[in-house]
Scaffold this motif. Structure first.
Motif, PDB file in Angstrom:
ATOM      1  N   LEU A  90     -61.445 -23.066 -46.017  1.00  0.00           N
ATOM      2  CA  LEU A  90     -60.919 -23.336 -44.498  1.00  0.00           C
ATOM      3  C   LEU A  90     -60.800 -21.780 -44.115  1.00  0.00           C
ATOM      4  CD1 LEU A  90     -58.256 -25.918 -45.203  1.00  0.00           C
ATOM      5  CD2 LEU A  90     -61.020 -26.554 -45.000  1.00  0.00           C
ATOM      6  N   PRO A  91     -61.010 -22.303 -42.723  1.00  0.00           N
ATOM      7  CA  PRO A  91     -60.691 -21.033 -42.198  1.00  0.00           C
ATOM      8  C   PRO A  91     -59.426 -20.508 -41.690  1.00  0.00           C
ATOM      9  CG  PRO A  91     -62.132 -22.568 -40.573  1.00  0.00           C
ATOM     10  CD  PRO A  91     -61.826 -23.360 -42.249  1.00  0.00           C
ATOM     11  N   ILE A  92     -58.474 -19.997 -41.737  1.00  0.00           N
ATOM     12  CA  ILE A  92     -57.211 -20.345 -41.032  1.00  0.00           C
ATOM     13  C   ILE A  92     -57.071 -19.011 -39.921  1.00  0.00           C
ATOM     14  CG2 ILE A  92     -54.985 -19.144 -41.699  1.00  0.00           C
ATOM     15  CD1 ILE A  92     -55.761 -21.126 -43.381  1.00  0.00           C
ATOM     16  N   PHE A  93     -56.433 -19.646 -38.610  1.00  0.00           N
ATOM     17  CA  PHE A  93     -56.282 -18.758 -37.453  1.00  0.00           C
ATOM     18  C   PHE A  93     -54.396 -19.499 -37.450  1.00  0.00           C
ATOM     19  CE2 PHE A  93     -60.329 -21.194 -37.288  1.00  0.00           C
ATOM     20  CZ  PHE A  93     -61.434 -19.348 -37.109  1.00  0.00           C
ATOM     21  N   HIS A  94     -54.481 -17.946 -37.286  1.00  0.00           N
ATOM     22  CA  HIS A  94     -52.966 -18.057 -37.185  1.00  0.00           C
ATOM     23  C   HIS A  94     -52.103 -17.227 -35.887  1.00  0.00           C
ATOM     24  CE1 HIS A  94     -52.144 -17.730 -41.431  1.00  0.00           C
ATOM     25  NE2 HIS A  94     -52.152 -16.594 -41.652  1.00  0.00           N
ATOM     26  N   PRO A 113     -45.107 -15.527 -46.785  1.00  0.00           N
ATOM     27  CA  PRO A 113     -45.067 -14.567 -46.653  1.00  0.00           C
ATOM     28  C   PRO A 113     -47.012 -13.957 -46.771  1.00  0.00           C
ATOM     29  CG  PRO A 113     -43.820 -15.210 -49.036  1.00  0.00           C
ATOM     30  CD  PRO A 113     -44.129 -16.761 -48.012  1.00  0.00           C
ATOM     31  N   GLN A 114     -47.358 -14.823 -47.386  1.00  0.00           N
ATOM     32  CA  GLN A 114     -49.102 -15.084 -46.928  1.00  0.00           C
ATOM     33  C   GLN A 114     -49.213 -14.459 -45.720  1.00  0.00           C
ATOM     34  OE1 GLN A 114     -52.603 -15.124 -48.540  1.00  0.00           O
ATOM     35  NE2 GLN A 114     -51.329 -15.173 -50.984  1.00  0.00           N
ATOM     36  N   ALA A 115     -48.899 -14.966 -44.331  1.00  0.00           N
ATOM     37  CA  ALA A 115     -49.553 -15.273 -43.609  1.00  0.00           C
ATOM     38  C   ALA A 115     -48.632 -14.277 -42.271  1.00  0.00           C
ATOM     39  CB  ALA A 115     -48.620 -17.009 -42.904  1.00  0.00           C
ATOM     40  N   LEU A 116     -47.789 -13.554 -42.843  1.00  0.00           N
ATOM     41  CA  LEU A 116     -46.989 -12.560 -42.765  1.00  0.00           C
ATOM     42  C   LEU A 116     -48.060 -11.812 -42.696  1.00  0.00           C
ATOM     43  CD1 LEU A 116     -43.635 -13.572 -43.285  1.00  0.00           C
ATOM     44  CD2 LEU A 116     -44.320 -13.077 -40.992  1.00  0.00           C
ATOM     45  N   ALA A 117     -48.398 -11.045 -44.459  1.00  0.00           N
ATOM     46  CA  ALA A 117     -49.255  -9.955 -45.055  1.00  0.00           C
ATOM     47  C   ALA A 117     -51.126 -10.106 -43.981  1.00  0.00           C
ATOM     48  CB  ALA A 117     -49.605 -10.679 -46.000  1.00  0.00           C
ATOM     49  N   GLN A 118     -51.105 -11.175 -43.674  1.00  0.00           N
ATOM     50  CA  GLN A 118     -52.161 -11.441 -42.903  1.00  0.00           C
ATOM     51  C   GLN A 118     -52.731 -11.203 -41.502  1.00  0.00           C
ATOM     52  OE1 GLN A 118     -53.381 -15.229 -44.293  1.00  0.00           O
ATOM     53  NE2 GLN A 118     -53.528 -14.928 -45.840  1.00  0.00           N
ATOM     54  N   CYS A 119     -51.150 -11.629 -41.075  1.00  0.00           N
ATOM     55  CA  CYS A 119     -50.612 -10.888 -39.671  1.00  0.00           C
ATOM     56  C   CYS A 119     -50.335  -9.373 -39.269  1.00  0.00           C
ATOM     57  CB  CYS A 119     -50.382 -11.651 -38.452  1.00  0.00           C
ATOM     58  SG  CYS A 119     -50.930 -13.062 -38.919  1.00  0.00           S
ATOM     59  N   GLN A 120     -50.255  -8.734 -40.544  1.00  0.00           N
ATOM     60  CA  GLN A 120     -48.961  -7.237 -40.412  1.00  0.00           C
ATOM     61  C   GLN A 120     -49.526  -6.126 -39.495  1.00  0.00           C
ATOM     62  OE1 GLN A 120     -49.292  -4.794 -44.273  1.00  0.00           O
ATOM     63  NE2 GLN A 120     -48.569  -3.376 -43.953  1.00  0.00           N
ATOM     64  N   ASP A 174     -55.183 -10.308 -38.528  1.00  0.00           N
ATOM     65  CA  ASP A 174     -55.859  -8.862 -38.420  1.00  0.00           C
ATOM     66  C   ASP A 174     -56.823  -8.818 -38.461  1.00  0.00           C
ATOM     67  OD1 ASP A 174     -53.782  -7.883 -37.796  1.00  0.00           O
ATOM     68  OD2 ASP A 174     -52.386  -7.833 -40.158  1.00  0.00           O
ATOM     69  N   HIS A 175     -57.521  -9.802 -39.829  1.00  0.00           N
ATOM     70  CA  HIS A 175     -59.363 -10.090 -39.454  1.00  0.00           C
ATOM     71  C   HIS A 175     -59.574 -10.998 -39.307  1.00  0.00           C
ATOM     72  CE1 HIS A 175     -58.954  -6.110 -42.113  1.00  0.00           C
ATOM     73  NE2 HIS A 175     -58.085  -6.948 -42.269  1.00  0.00           N
ATOM     74  N   PRO A 176     -60.954 -11.821 -38.295  1.00  0.00           N
ATOM     75  CA  PRO A 176     -61.140 -12.619 -37.632  1.00  0.00           C
ATOM     76  C   PRO A 176     -61.639 -13.833 -39.625  1.00  0.00           C
ATOM     77  CG  PRO A 176     -62.488 -11.114 -37.098  1.00  0.00           C
ATOM     78  CD  PRO A 176     -61.842 -10.441 -37.723  1.00  0.00           C
ATOM     79  N   ASP A 177     -62.717 -12.813 -40.426  1.00  0.00           N
ATOM     80  CA  ASP A 177     -63.123 -13.738 -41.226  1.00  0.00           C
ATOM     81  C   ASP A 177     -62.035 -14.450 -42.067  1.00  0.00           C
ATOM     82  OD1 ASP A 177     -65.647 -14.007 -39.854  1.00  0.00           O
ATOM     83  OD2 ASP A 177     -65.804 -11.750 -40.585  1.00  0.00           O
ATOM     84  N   ASN A 178     -60.692 -14.763 -42.276  1.00  0.00           N
ATOM     85  CA  ASN A 178     -59.633 -14.916 -41.992  1.00  0.00           C
ATOM     86  C   ASN A 178     -59.654 -16.389 -43.370  1.00  0.00           C
ATOM     87  OD1 ASN A 178     -57.539 -14.761 -43.943  1.00  0.00           O
ATOM     88  ND2 ASN A 178     -56.018 -15.020 -41.574  1.00  0.00           N
ATOM     89  N   CYS A 179     -59.956 -16.261 -44.371  1.00  0.00           N
ATOM     90  CA  CYS A 179     -60.132 -18.407 -44.935  1.00  0.00           C
ATOM     91  C   CYS A 179     -59.373 -18.143 -45.854  1.00  0.00           C
ATOM     92  CB  CYS A 179     -61.925 -18.436 -45.207  1.00  0.00           C
ATOM     93  SG  CYS A 179     -62.707 -17.828 -46.425  1.00  0.00           S
ATOM     94  N   THR A 180     -58.957 -18.813 -46.868  1.00  0.00           N
ATOM     95  CA  THR A 180     -58.588 -19.605 -47.695  1.00  0.00           C
ATOM     96  C   THR A 180     -58.494 -20.458 -48.525  1.00  0.00           C
ATOM     97  OG1 THR A 180     -56.224 -18.696 -46.786  1.00  0.00           O
ATOM     98  CG2 THR A 180     -55.953 -20.464 -49.045  1.00  0.00           C
ATOM     99  N   ARG A 181     -59.660 -20.427 -50.346  1.00  0.00           N
ATOM    100  CA  ARG A 181     -59.454 -21.548 -50.643  1.00  0.00           C
ATOM    101  C   ARG A 181     -58.978 -22.051 -51.544  1.00  0.00           C
ATOM    102  NH1 ARG A 181     -61.922 -20.224 -56.623  1.00  0.00           N
ATOM    103  NH2 ARG A 181     -60.800 -17.887 -57.533  1.00  0.00           N
ATOM    104  N   PHE A 182     -58.990 -23.661 -51.329  1.00  0.00           N
ATOM    105  CA  PHE A 182     -58.082 -24.275 -51.581  1.00  0.00           C
ATOM    106  C   PHE A 182     -58.204 -25.534 -52.942  1.00  0.00           C
ATOM    107  CE2 PHE A 182     -56.620 -24.034 -47.762  1.00  0.00           C
ATOM    108  CZ  PHE A 182     -55.386 -23.940 -47.792  1.00  0.00           C
ATOM    109  N   TRP A 183     -57.783 -25.329 -54.904  1.00  0.00           N
ATOM    110  CA  TRP A 183     -57.915 -25.907 -55.200  1.00  0.00           C
ATOM    111  C   TRP A 183     -57.354 -27.371 -55.436  1.00  0.00           C
ATOM    112  CZ3 TRP A 183     -57.327 -22.474 -59.948  1.00  0.00           C
ATOM    113  CH2 TRP A 183     -58.543 -21.598 -60.303  1.00  0.00           C
ATOM    114  N   VAL A 184     -58.415 -28.295 -56.193  1.00  0.00           N
ATOM    115  CA  VAL A 184     -57.795 -29.549 -56.080  1.00  0.00           C
ATOM    116  C   VAL A 184     -57.753 -30.414 -57.255  1.00  0.00           C
ATOM    117  CG1 VAL A 184     -58.519 -32.285 -55.550  1.00  0.00           C
ATOM    118  CG2 VAL A 184     -59.303 -30.664 -53.938  1.00  0.00           C
TER     119      VAL A 184
END
Length: 284
Positions: A90-94, A113-120, A174-184
């Protein structure tokens, strides 16, 4: 009976968005009804499925900017019996969310913590004096704003809508192509697919990691990720998580795994083979 899907809560997290995406796919492909089950942490999300209290877990495993979600990896290794059913990306937009209208009024910023780091970089530039405080989820961060007028949260615009808090600016990652992979994940056997994830610990000997990797190279099996994690037994003692571009049921992978078990690994755990599942363009 509806299939229950656990995810990191409360409502408004990116994990819930991933769970909704999986729920939609499951209903479209199988006609199954689903119910979402928010959990207070990633660890608890996995535990309730391992204990048979919930059918499926949807958890983040890796972000394109900040790397692996170590809580997911460590818990998956410890629980042992969960199997990957599929993967979502999924793309992630904060967004910066607050009741105040001015950045200068913000004294505290809450988020995962991950969101804070992604917008550091954005936070250091735009809110250099604000105190950054990590909480269990981005949605929990938004919930805290009701009691703190001088605070802000880093979360999704969807979370802002759910809790009726204004968005000051978006996106701020900080990076426009921010995305996260999730496992089911579930207790059911993996369905098979072109991707396989596994982990192993090795004997503490010279060349202990080189030899297992050579097993895959000799069989032309491509590795897409390798990461070490401490075993938590002693300093310098590691286990390794690996992703393969191959199905664990193929003869080459079966031969490689048997070779690893017999000669090169202390403990080997195969988490399953799976497909990347489709998501809608409006994932956020």
């Amino acid at each position: 009976m509806a299939i229950s899907i656990a995810h990191l809560g409360p409502s408004g997290t990116n994990a819930e968005t991933a769970a909704v995406q999986y729920s939609t796919w499951l209903t479209q492909t199988s006609g199954q009804d689903t119910v979402l089950c928010p959990c207070p942490s990633i660890t608890r999300t996995l535990q309730v499925v391992a204990q048979g209290q919930v059918d499926i877990a949807v958890v983040p495993v890796e972000n394109s900017i900040e790397g692996s979600v170590t809580t997911t990896l460590d818990t998956l290794w410890q629980l042992d019996q969960l199997q990957i059913q599929g993967q979502l990306v999924l793309p992630i937009f904060h967004a910066l969310i607050a009741h105040t209208e001015s950045l200068t009024d913000i004294q505290t910023v809450y988020s995962h913590p991950q969101a804070l780091a992604q917008c550091q970089v954005w936070l250091e530039t735009s809110l250099p004096k604000a105190q950054l405080i990590a909480v269990n989820s981005t949605a929990e961060a938004v919930q805290r704003l009701a009691q703190e007028p001088a605070a802000a949260a880093v979360a999704s615009e969807r979370a802002a809508q759910l809790y009726n808090v204004p968005v000051l600016t978006s996106p701020i990652n900080d990076h426009p192509d921010n995305c996260t992979r999730f496992w089911v994940l579930s207790l059911q056997p993996s369905p098979g697919g072109p991707y396989t994830s596994l982990a192993f610990s090795v004997h503490d000997l010279p060349g202990a990691l080189v030899k297992p990797l050579q097993v895959f190279a000799d069989r032309a099996i491509n590795l897409t990720r390798i990461e070490s994690r401490p075993t938590k037994r002693s300093l310098g003692d590691y286990l390794f998580f690996i992703d393969l571009e191959a199905d664990a049921h193929s003869p080459a992978v079966q031969d490689a795994l048997e070779n690893l078990r017999q000669h090169y690994t202390d403990t080997l755990k195969v988490f399953g083979s799976y497909n990347v599942l489709p998501t809608s363009p409006l994932a956020e």
